[in-house]
Design a protein around this motif. Structure first.
Motif, PDB file in Angstrom:
ATOM      1  N   ASN A  46       0.727  -1.096   0.005  1.00 50.75           N
ATOM      2  CA  ASN A  46       0.006  -0.100   0.011  1.00 50.75           C
ATOM      3  C   ASN A  46       0.909   1.216  -0.026  1.00 50.75           C
ATOM      4  N   MET A  67      -5.378  13.673   0.387  1.00 47.45           N
ATOM      5  CA  MET A  67      -4.932  13.461   1.747  1.00 47.45           C
ATOM      6  C   MET A  67      -5.769  14.203   2.881  1.00 47.45           C
ATOM      7  N   HIS A  68      -6.140  15.002   2.624  1.00 44.12           N
ATOM      8  CA  HIS A  68      -7.200  15.946   3.466  1.00 44.12           C
ATOM      9  C   HIS A  68      -8.481  15.019   3.636  1.00 44.12           C
ATOM     10  N   ALA A  70      -9.192  12.020   2.716  1.00 38.81           N
ATOM     11  CA  ALA A  70      -8.765  10.686   3.419  1.00 38.81           C
ATOM     12  C   ALA A  70      -8.424  10.689   4.761  1.00 38.81           C
ATOM     13  N   ARG A  71      -7.722  11.581   5.449  1.00 36.93           N
ATOM     14  CA  ARG A  71      -7.719  11.795   6.826  1.00 36.93           C
ATOM     15  C   ARG A  71      -8.879  12.316   7.463  1.00 36.93           C
ATOM     16  N   ASN A  72      -9.767  12.994   6.898  1.00 34.28           N
ATOM     17  CA  ASN A  72     -11.059  13.398   7.498  1.00 34.28           C
ATOM     18  C   ASN A  72     -12.071  12.339   7.469  1.00 34.28           C
ATOM     19  N   ASP A  73     -12.136  11.624   6.789  1.00 38.34           N
ATOM     20  CA  ASP A  73     -13.048  10.491   6.549  1.00 38.34           C
ATOM     21  C   ASP A  73     -12.411   9.159   7.565  1.00 38.34           C
ATOM     22  N   ALA A  74     -11.062   9.118   8.147  1.00 41.29           N
ATOM     23  CA  ALA A  74     -10.524   8.002   8.922  1.00 41.29           C
ATOM     24  C   ALA A  74     -11.174   8.148  10.281  1.00 41.29           C
TER      25      ALA A  74
END
Length: 74
Positions: A46, A67-68, A70-74
């Motif tokens: 990955n 990236m923003h 992806a991180r907010n949805d984590a």
């Protein structure tokens, strides 16, 4: 160029009869790539995949946006 959040999968020369089919093909290939790998090996794949695709995209603004999100949805 803004980050494209719509389904955008295709394969040159391939005719698809349903819009979701190219995405399904990608998902199957991704699963096959990880098959029989340890968790550590899968994480390495990955990481390499992210770096290869980020280099291919090349647009730092698009990468930051991705990236923003992806991180907010984590």
């Amino acid at each position: 160029m803004p980050l494209n959040l719509q389904a955008n999968f295709s394969e040159p020369g391939q005719r698809y009869f349903r819009a979701f089919t190219p995405g399904d093909d990608f998902y199957q290939t991704l699963i096959d790539t990880h098959r029989d790998l340890s968790d550590e090996q899968s994480a390495m794949v990955n990481a390499k995949l992210v770096l290869l695709l980020a280099n291919h995209i090349g647009d730092i603004t698009v990468l930051r946006e991705a990236m923003h999100i992806a991180r907010n949805d984590a």
